[in-house]
Design an enzyme around this catalytic site. Structure first.
Site, PDB file in Angstrom:
ATOM      1  N   ARG A 303     -69.492  23.614 128.927  1.00  0.00           N
ATOM      2  CA  ARG A 303     -68.223  24.058 128.340  1.00  0.00           C
ATOM      3  C   ARG A 303     -67.390  24.991 129.219  1.00  0.00           C
ATOM      4  O   ARG A 303     -66.288  25.365 128.814  1.00  0.00           O
ATOM      5  CB  ARG A 303     -68.433  24.725 126.972  1.00  0.00           C
ATOM      6  CG  ARG A 303     -68.920  23.780 125.900  1.00  0.00           C
ATOM      7  CD  ARG A 303     -68.548  24.283 124.529  1.00  0.00           C
ATOM      8  NE  ARG A 303     -69.062  25.602 124.240  1.00  0.00           N
ATOM      9  CZ  ARG A 303     -68.657  26.340 123.204  1.00  0.00           C
ATOM     10  NH1 ARG A 303     -67.733  25.873 122.383  1.00  0.00           N
ATOM     11  NH2 ARG A 303     -69.179  27.525 122.989  1.00  0.00           N
ATOM     12  N   ASP A 304     -67.891  25.400 130.377  1.00  0.00           N
ATOM     13  CA  ASP A 304     -67.071  26.256 131.245  1.00  0.00           C
ATOM     14  C   ASP A 304     -67.341  25.939 132.709  1.00  0.00           C
ATOM     15  O   ASP A 304     -67.505  26.842 133.539  1.00  0.00           O
ATOM     16  CB  ASP A 304     -67.336  27.729 130.960  1.00  0.00           C
ATOM     17  CG  ASP A 304     -66.270  28.653 131.566  1.00  0.00           C
ATOM     18  OD1 ASP A 304     -65.119  28.183 131.737  1.00  0.00           O
ATOM     19  OD2 ASP A 304     -66.577  29.818 131.858  1.00  0.00           O
ATOM     20  N   LEU A 305     -67.376  24.650 133.034  1.00  0.00           N
ATOM     21  CA  LEU A 305     -67.580  24.246 134.422  1.00  0.00           C
ATOM     22  C   LEU A 305     -66.323  24.535 135.234  1.00  0.00           C
ATOM     23  O   LEU A 305     -65.221  24.133 134.859  1.00  0.00           O
ATOM     24  CB  LEU A 305     -67.924  22.760 134.503  1.00  0.00           C
ATOM     25  CG  LEU A 305     -69.321  22.383 133.989  1.00  0.00           C
ATOM     26  CD1 LEU A 305     -69.449  20.876 133.891  1.00  0.00           C
ATOM     27  CD2 LEU A 305     -70.395  22.963 134.901  1.00  0.00           C
TER      28      LEU A 305
END
Length: 494
Positions: A303-305
């Site tokens: 979710r936060d690449l």
């Protein structure tokens, strides 16, 4: 421990066991092999204790977990939890300006754990390490005062015959570095330097650094550093090495080189990587995300690449990091949904930004953005492309004009790379950022694409209108209750 804290305080986490993610981290090698942080001192005031303030204790736990989850290349983060005069918990960490992201992450994780162990039931404390400083308080610490502070010195003395020359050289160097750090135009208020001094013994060199929290004004930073410098004579006069660490700044000097001398910001280094190194990084990131999605009992959606959450070792092997926003779902679960939109502007998929729907395909979208950034050495922002909305729209236009190599980083000489390989990666990037999740490939397919020729890849469809997506993402991030803020998208070398 951080993931355990997140399970306790985040009602949206989908699984109640914590060892699974820890197992993933150890198997995949995520994290750092760096040495344990070097502990210096703590500030634990006797007159700042609490006995039964459950609200403050809860706010403090959430605060420390939040600090750990917000380590990035900036090496600095400040936030607070709660309201009121006695229950609010303010907190901040500052990593040394030359510390890698992995070193910073390790130091902050250790500091957040140790500060409450060494200073239990306190409403304010500071813990200092060689690599970082972390504090919390229900009030505030003076931005320029010399209390509280930690001092550390070398046991060895400068020879009496060299002392005058040494002191003149040392304090001239420290004052110059204080001004340089205070007036730094970079994101960090950090300066290092060296100077040679004469004496009866052979000529020698003194090395020093000065650093402030980035939120200090130039005036506050310089005053803080000069106040720190002023404490050195009474504590450590004539010593071969010493440091003064305050709440918002610190200085240090030694007769040996103790800081990183690269002097080059990260992966600026990214623009100097060869194509073969970049291709290796793309392959490694692909394998890492594929492992999280496909090769475990439970699927991990990051979710936060983004590039700052990809750590590179000295051999340019990438490791996925920072799982503070990750969700664990059943292996056969296609997607999830949340009312809390967390992530970083420019990397969130449209279905996640607009509807809170996340799946492995939302990670694939982020991966596609990273691939195009690696190829072009440019951020996915409008400022990097004045005549276009962002990198995605520019890459799509060049693809449709049959000139995809126009987005390729011009610092790499064309004759030193395989053009077909570059075009293939551009095509993969565009396939991953398509508007509809079903149109995007799975990471297992991306691995296959990397081993295939261009003619065997499907043709990409136009990404979502970049201007519309950008507005939506900016609103989503701004209204998020997670405390997440847009971060600098740079890969980290450790």
């Amino acid at each position: 421990m951080f993931w355990r804290n997140m399970l306790l305080f985040n009602s949206h986490v989908d699984v109640t066991v914590t060892f699974l993610l820890l197992l993933f981290l150890s198997l995949f090698g995520i994290g750092s092999s760096s040495a344990a942080p070097f502990y210096i001192d703590t500030y634990c005031p006797k007159n700042a204790s609490y006995n039964s303030n459950v609200t403050f204790e809860t706010n403090l736990k959430v605060l420390l977990a939040t600090l750990v989850s917000n380590v990035s290349m900036s090496g600095f983060y400040y936030t607070f939890m709660g309201l009121g005069t006695t229950s609010v918990a303010n907190g901040q960490f500052l990593c040394r300006g030359d510390a890698s992201a992995a070193t910073c992450q390790d130091c902050i994780a250790t500091a957040a754990k140790e500060i409450t162990r060494l200073c239990p039931n306190k409403t304010e404390s500071i813990i200092w390490y060689d690599e970082c400083t972390l504090y919390f308080t229900n009030h505030y610490f003076s931005r320029t005062g010399i209390e509280p502070r930690a001092m550390l010195s070398d046991d060895r003395n400068i020879s009496a015959s060299d002392l005058d020359s040494f002191n003149r050289t040392l304090f001239s160097l420290l004052n110059d570095l204080a001004e340089e750090a205070a007036n730094s135009q970079s994101a960090k208020k950090f300066a290092t330097g060296q100077s040679r001094f004469d004496g009866s013994s052979p000529q020698r060199t003194v090395y020093a650094l000065a650093e402030c929290a980035p939120t200090e004004t130039s005036t506050q930073c310089e005053e803080c550093l000069k106040n720190a410098i002023s404490t050195l004579p009474s504590c450590c006069g004539g010593k071969q090495g010493a440091r003064a660490l305050l709440a918002h700044c610190d200085v240090r000097y030694e007769l040996f080189l103790f800081y990183n001398t690269s002097g080059t910001s990260d992966p600026y280094k990214s623009k100097q990587l060869s194509w073969s190194e970049r291709y290796k990084i793309i392959e490694g990131i692909t394998q890492g995300i594929s492992y999280l999605h496909e090769h475990s009992r439970l699927k991990v959606i990051h979710r936060d690449l983004k590039p700052s959450n990809v750590l590179l070792d000295s051999n340019m092997n990438p490791k996925i990091s920072d799982f503070g926003m990750a969700r664990i779902v059943a292996i056969d679960q296609y997607q999830g949904r949340t009312n809390r939109i967390v992530g970083t502007y420019g990397y969130m998929s449209p279905e996640y930004a607009m509807h809170g729907q996340f799946s492995e395909k939302s990670d694939v979208f982020s991966f596609g953005v990273i691939v195009l950034e690696i190829i072009s050495a440019k951020r996915n922002s409008r400022s990097a492309f004045p005549d276009h909305d962002d990198l995605l729209s520019y890459a799509w236009e060049q693809w449709m004009d049959e000139a995809p190599l126009n987005i390729f980083d011009q610092s790499i000489k064309a004759e030193f790379c395989d053009h077909s390989e570059v075009v293939k990666c551009i095509q993969i990037g565009l396939l991953c950022v398509q508007e509809k999740p079903d149109d995007r490939p799975k990471m297992a397919q991306v691995i296959s694409y990397l081993n295939s020729s261009i003619t065997e890849l499907p043709l990409p469809k136009k990404p979502i209108n970049s201007r519309q997506s950008g507005i939506v993402q900016k609103i989503a991030v701004g209204e998020s209750s997670s405390g997440s803020t847009p971060s600098i998208n740079e890969m980290s070398v450790y």
